[in-house]
Design an enzyme around this catalytic site. Structure first.
Site, PDB file in Angstrom:
ATOM      1  N   THR A   1      28.216 -42.595  45.226  1.00  0.00           N
ATOM      2  CA  THR A   1      28.132 -42.214  43.818  1.00  0.00           C
ATOM      3  C   THR A   1      28.380 -40.725  43.627  1.00  0.00           C
ATOM      4  O   THR A   1      29.008 -40.305  42.655  1.00  0.00           O
ATOM      5  CB  THR A   1      26.768 -42.620  43.231  1.00  0.00           C
ATOM      6  OG1 THR A   1      26.617 -44.052  43.352  1.00  0.00           O
ATOM      7  CG2 THR A   1      26.647 -42.231  41.773  1.00  0.00           C
TER       8      THR A   1
ATOM      9  N   GLU B   1     -10.939   8.241  23.687  1.00  0.00           N
ATOM     10  CA  GLU B   1      -9.797   7.413  24.066  1.00  0.00           C
ATOM     11  C   GLU B   1     -10.017   6.876  25.474  1.00  0.00           C
ATOM     12  O   GLU B   1     -10.607   7.549  26.327  1.00  0.00           O
ATOM     13  CB  GLU B   1      -8.503   8.222  24.022  1.00  0.00           C
ATOM     14  CG  GLU B   1      -8.039   8.546  22.614  1.00  0.00           C
ATOM     15  CD  GLU B   1      -6.682   9.228  22.612  1.00  0.00           C
ATOM     16  OE1 GLU B   1      -5.845   8.868  21.779  1.00  0.00           O
ATOM     17  OE2 GLU B   1      -6.470  10.120  23.452  1.00  0.00           O
TER      18      GLU B   1
ATOM     19  N   LEU C   1      28.940 -47.027  53.890  1.00  0.00           N
ATOM     20  CA  LEU C   1      27.718 -47.712  54.318  1.00  0.00           C
ATOM     21  C   LEU C   1      26.562 -47.329  53.405  1.00  0.00           C
ATOM     22  O   LEU C   1      26.653 -46.343  52.655  1.00  0.00           O
ATOM     23  CB  LEU C   1      27.411 -47.339  55.775  1.00  0.00           C
ATOM     24  CG  LEU C   1      28.390 -47.881  56.814  1.00  0.00           C
ATOM     25  CD1 LEU C   1      28.043 -47.367  58.203  1.00  0.00           C
ATOM     26  CD2 LEU C   1      28.397 -49.419  56.805  1.00  0.00           C
ATOM     27  N   PRO C   2      25.464 -48.071  53.427  1.00  0.00           N
ATOM     28  CA  PRO C   2      24.334 -47.762  52.544  1.00  0.00           C
ATOM     29  C   PRO C   2      23.860 -46.309  52.721  1.00  0.00           C
ATOM     30  O   PRO C   2      23.697 -45.840  53.852  1.00  0.00           O
ATOM     31  CB  PRO C   2      23.251 -48.748  53.003  1.00  0.00           C
ATOM     32  CG  PRO C   2      24.008 -49.881  53.604  1.00  0.00           C
ATOM     33  CD  PRO C   2      25.215 -49.271  54.244  1.00  0.00           C
TER      34      PRO C   2
ATOM     35  N   HIS D   1       6.215 -16.663  27.216  1.00  0.00           N
ATOM     36  CA  HIS D   1       5.081 -17.405  27.774  1.00  0.00           C
ATOM     37  C   HIS D   1       5.419 -17.923  29.167  1.00  0.00           C
ATOM     38  O   HIS D   1       6.504 -18.441  29.401  1.00  0.00           O
ATOM     39  CB  HIS D   1       4.704 -18.568  26.873  1.00  0.00           C
ATOM     40  CG  HIS D   1       3.861 -18.178  25.693  1.00  0.00           C
ATOM     41  ND1 HIS D   1       2.529 -17.869  25.815  1.00  0.00           N
ATOM     42  CD2 HIS D   1       4.175 -18.022  24.388  1.00  0.00           C
ATOM     43  CE1 HIS D   1       2.037 -17.560  24.634  1.00  0.00           C
ATOM     44  NE2 HIS D   1       3.020 -17.635  23.738  1.00  0.00           N
TER      45      HIS D   1
ATOM     46  N   GLU E   1      -7.146   3.969  21.492  1.00  0.00           N
ATOM     47  CA  GLU E   1      -6.145   5.013  21.282  1.00  0.00           C
ATOM     48  C   GLU E   1      -6.324   5.596  19.886  1.00  0.00           C
ATOM     49  O   GLU E   1      -6.516   4.864  18.910  1.00  0.00           O
ATOM     50  CB  GLU E   1      -4.732   4.447  21.431  1.00  0.00           C
ATOM     51  CG  GLU E   1      -3.618   5.427  21.160  1.00  0.00           C
ATOM     52  CD  GLU E   1      -3.415   6.444  22.273  1.00  0.00           C
ATOM     53  OE1 GLU E   1      -2.863   7.518  22.002  1.00  0.00           O
ATOM     54  OE2 GLU E   1      -3.802   6.144  23.426  1.00  0.00           O
TER      55      GLU E   1
END
Length: 897
Positions: free
Chosen positions: A606, A206, A600-601, A282, A211
């Site tokens: 959003t 073994e 402003l930009p 995995h 085994e």
């Protein structure tokens, strides 16, 4: 498992997670008298409840004592040992405290966090067992959580190295992995044989890869099915190996199993089914299962087959094979206590800050909450460099002054106390005994936590005070039987979010109290509003430092939102609102149904539009199909639609269709709207005001400086845009791009187009940006051929340095330009080896568009190809719109004459 999870009941009437673990025998002497099965069952039940709470933000375990001791008793050594094994520490007090109340024992559980206080690496979550095994010499060793984390980390690193070298997941050969090649060769020769003599002594022993097992004489199939989940994963997780069943491990003699006791076909089926049930996870792109082969070798005695030797050859597995799902639990009120799957467990164990990988997060953002120091359910929080740190935001929004009482926000407190006679007296009576305290008012804390608002609630107030746990007060106008449930549910959500979103790692509970302001303006406290569970004194906030730590967690709860970068990075991260943005979003929607937000930009309009729609849904409340988002371009419409919080349409569609179910409307990029299809503003106004008793919300976001046309916009006169708020801080763009925006804004100020209201120019004085993010702005003139080569080369450079195609936008002045030039640029790109997984992405990717259709969106890298406006008067507006799309790198490329 010897106990079923249904025995653990989650009680829902508390402002904390409370698990009823049933009847348990306590005290060392009492537990010694129990039979082994009962002792094991009680121990596992306690471990499950403890693990679930540690992983889910903390809470309370409630147990009824089976023994009738009147005096306090200890848990028992076996129970204490199981808790120490769970947290892998001898210091139980760090996470557990007990309190006996009559026949009830309460265990107060603090949330787990993996902060390495002792210098060692802790796993992200707690587990009773990882269910992972490995071979070591001749033994099968179970991996504890820390060993499992190290094992998974090495596997992931091995996969990465293999992908970098070969471009495919590793497929290791069993023989090449074995250190003792000669013994493995002998084992292989035995495996390949068709027959062997009874009593034959094997010429190998073994080892790590071999085994020996002898058949059980009672039930062979059950025996084999029982050993498969231990030995097969151990071989697969190490170097592969051979399991010989039918060999005496001491003498190494082949005995096999008698032929009359074994049905080879059915046993082979049992082995295959047992291996197929082993959970695998995995860490690579492979989807392969465990590779094995079963062989039955005839064992001869005196020329007759007397038995069979069963051999299973297992190849090393690329990732991780489990014997069963890890013994790790979580809990929430909806699902109760539940066990994590192997995939969920690995995901949480391996969760890491995306900023550790480098790239845009580590370069441009500052980590406000790291997974390495936070509770298991937290997500990482980042703020853009140059913006306020959570500590600064806490001092701005919720300052702590030793020895002082602060009502926050002061304006809301004054408004509430003037509206409701007796409120000031009621509050003073409740909090007079506290010294250092912060009382944070809200018309509805439930709504602030994305819960539903309750009618009849005057306000909620959160008390953060020294030498006290946090207390949430709900003040009702009249007695209401549902008031306590509302307060309890709100406090529960607040506690959960302070830990699992805000990352608070101290011992925490939120107490509740419901107060009623009677019609006669006298103060009365509702009966039974106190929390029935009495927490230990360690759950009190000890000093101003602990108060500030909790308030910083509160800042993350209230100001965090899912970052637009989450989809690009492949994992969820949170960003923070600015104090300016939060102040606007904190408005009482019942009193601010109409609002014009001029930004402003790059100021985050959003993001604000998305957040306000979430708030609308909880305030009124209403379904998503009652909220309408309107913008000018289809790409922005599709982006908002993917968030599933509203119905999103373009202006043209809005003017064509009828919207009978719509109650609330949010309009974005309104400066680019036109009246060519009709008066959109009057139509929106009519829809939101058709229910006169309860008008809807109409918030309009716009930036006059990014106007892309000279037509009539349909917006009301600037002087009639009231109420109005302004966003003047640029939070999107790198320093160099922000400076370029400032220069272009000055050009617009000096020569404003005719449709830009003079009154709007005043906000330019407040222009500023979050400084500290490096970037680049390049403005070049070149021929078309040179330009295509230049863009392709830059794209190749960025893709090879960690960026993806989703980080890049190539913007033209018009849609016709896109159609004319797109294929030319793609052809040049196809000549180069782009470092993306599939070159087909280049053909189909939406990185090409016009400046106008890209309004409201953003990318890290933006190429502006020969920008020119149809009307010279708005040329600088076009450049502003183009430049503000770029977070990091901006290239403005003009055709040379």
């Amino acid at each position: 498992m010897s106990t079923e999870l249904y025995s653990l009941v989650v009680q829902t009437s508390h402002p904390d997670l409370v698990i009823d673990a049933g009847v348990v025998t306590l005290g060392e002497e009492n537990r010694k008298k129990l039979d082994a099965m009962r002792r094991r069952e009680e121990k596992l039940r306690l471990a499950q409840a403890s693990c679930a709470l540690l992983n889910s933000g903390g809470g309370v375990i409630k147990m009824e004592m089976a023994n009738k001791d009147e005096h306090p008793v200890e848990l028992g050594l076996d129970l204490e040992k199981s808790l120490r094994e769970l947290i892998q520490s001898s210091d139980l007090q760090a996470f557990f405290e007990t309190k006996q109340q009559g026949r009830q024992l309460y265990i107060f559980v603090k949330s787990w966090n993996c902060s390495p206080e002792d210098g060692s690496t802790k796993p992200r979550i707690c587990s009773l067992s990882s269910s992972l095994y490995r071979r070591s010499e001749t033994s099968v060793l179970p991996l504890d959580s820390r060993e499992a984390f190290s094992f998974l980390k090495k596997k992931k690193s091995s996969v990465k190295c293999s992908l970098m070298e070969n471009g495919a997941p590793p497929r290791k050969n069993l023989r090449a992995e074995c250190q003792d090649i000669s013994e493995l060769d002998r084992a292989l020769k035995i495996f390949q044989r068709e027959r062997i003599d009874y009593g034959h002594k094997l010429a190998f022993s073994e080892s790590t890869s071999i085994e020996f097992k002898q058949f059980s004489t009672k039930c062979i199939q059950e025996y084999v099915a029982r050993i498969i989940p231990e030995y097969i994963p151990a071989f697969a997780n190490t170097r592969g190996g051979y399991l010989f069943i039918g060999v005496d491990d001491k003498s190494k003699k082949v005995l096999g199993c008698k032929t009359e006791l074994v049905d080879r076909d059915s046993l082979e089926t049992v082995i295959a089914e047992a291996i197929s049930k082993l959970p695998i996870v995995h860490l690579c792109s492979s989807e392969a299962g465990v590779s094995f082969r079963t062989k039955f070798i005839d064992v001869y005695q005196e020329k007759n087959v007397c038995s069979y030797l069963c051999a299973i050859k297992v190849e090393p597995f690329c990732c991780a094979v489990f014997s069963e799902a890890p013994k790790s639990w979580m809990v929430n009120k909806e699902k109760g206590v539940y066990r994590l799957t192997a995939k969920e467990w690995v995901g949480m164990m391996m969760d890491a800050d995306p900023g550790e990988k480098g790239g845009i997060l580590s370069e441009d953002f500052e980590c406000q909450l790291s997974l390495s120091t936070s509770p298991p359910c937290c997500r990482p929080v980042y703020s853009r460099k140059g913006l306020e740190h959570k500590a600064n935001l806490q001092q701005c929004l919720f300052p702590v002054s030793p020895g002082c009482l602060q009502y926050i926000p002061d304006s809301l407190w004054k408004e509430l106390s003037s509206e409701h006679q007796g409120l000031e007296t009621l509050i003073s009576q409740e909090i007079h005994s506290f010294s250092c305290q912060v009382l944070i008012f809200s018309r509805s804390w439930a709504m602030d936590l994305d819960l539903k608002e309750k009618q009849g609630v005057i306000c909620d107030a959160l008390l953060i005070a020294e030498d006290s746990p946090p207390i949430l007060y709900t003040i009702l106008g009249e007695q209401d039987a549902g008031g306590q449930d509302y307060c309890t549910h709100t406090a529960f959500t607040l506690k959960q979010k302070l830990v699992n979103t805000g990352g608070y790692t101290g011992k925490l509970c939120v107490m509740t109290k419901v107060l009623c302001l009677s019609p006669q303006s006298t103060a009365a406290s509702t009966e039974g509003s106190a929390c029935p569970i009495h927490y230990p004194s360690s759950y009190n906030l000890a000093d101003t430092q602990e108060m500030e730590a909790l308030l910083q967690a509160l800042v993350l709860v209230l100001l965090s939102f899912r970052s637009f970068l989450s989809d690009q990075l492949g994992c969820e991260i949170l960003n923070l609102l600015t104090a300016q943005q939060y102040e606007i979003l904190s408005k009482n929607l019942h009193k601010t149904r109409d609002l014009f937000v001029h930004g402003l930009p790059g100021s985050g309009k959003t993001v604000m539009a998305l957040k306000i729609m979430e708030k609308i849904r909880n305030t009124f409340p209403c379904e998503t199909n009652r909220i309408l988002y309107i913008c000018e371009n289809e790409r922005l419409r599709d982006f908002i639609s993917s968030k599933n919080i509203c119905k999103a349409v373009t202006r043209k569609t809005f003017m064509i269709k009828e919207y009978h179910n719509i109650q609330h409307i949010i309009i974005d990029e309104a400066q680019n709207f036109r009246t060519e299809d009709g008066d959109w503003y009057e139509k929106a106004k009519a829809i939101t005001q058709r229910e006169q008793d309860c008008p809807g919300i109409l918030w309009i976001f716009l930036d006059y400086f990014q106007t892309s046309h000279l037509d009539v916009s349909g917006l009301p006169l600037f002087s009639r845009q009231y109420p109005r708020e302004e966003l003047t801080r640029v939070v999107r763009n790198a320093d160099n791009i922000a400076r370029y925006l400032q220069e272009e804004l000055e050009e617009v100020r000096n020569k404003p187009p005719p449709n830009l209201p003079p009154g709007s120019l005043g906000m330019l004085r407040e222009f500023n940006w979050a400084q500290g993010v490096s970037g680049s702005v390049e403005i070049k003139s070149m021929s078309l051929k040179t330009m295509m080569t230049y863009v392709a080369g830059k794209c190749q450079f960025f893709l090879s340095n960690g960026y993806s195609l989703r980080d890049i936008a190539v913007l033209f002045s018009t849609v016709n330009d896109v159609q004319y030039y797109k294929d030319m640029f793609l052809k040049e790109m196809r000549k180069r080896k782009m470092s993306c997984n599939n070159n087909e992405l280049i053909y189909n990717h939406d990185m090409f568009d016009s400046v106008r259709r890209f309004s409201g969106l953003e990318r890290s890298i933006v190429f502006g190809i020969d920008p020119r406006a149809a009307e010279p008067a708005i040329f600088h507006n076009l450049l502003l719109c183009l430049a503000s799309r770029a977070r990091k790198h901006l290239y403005i490329l003009r055709f040379s004459s």
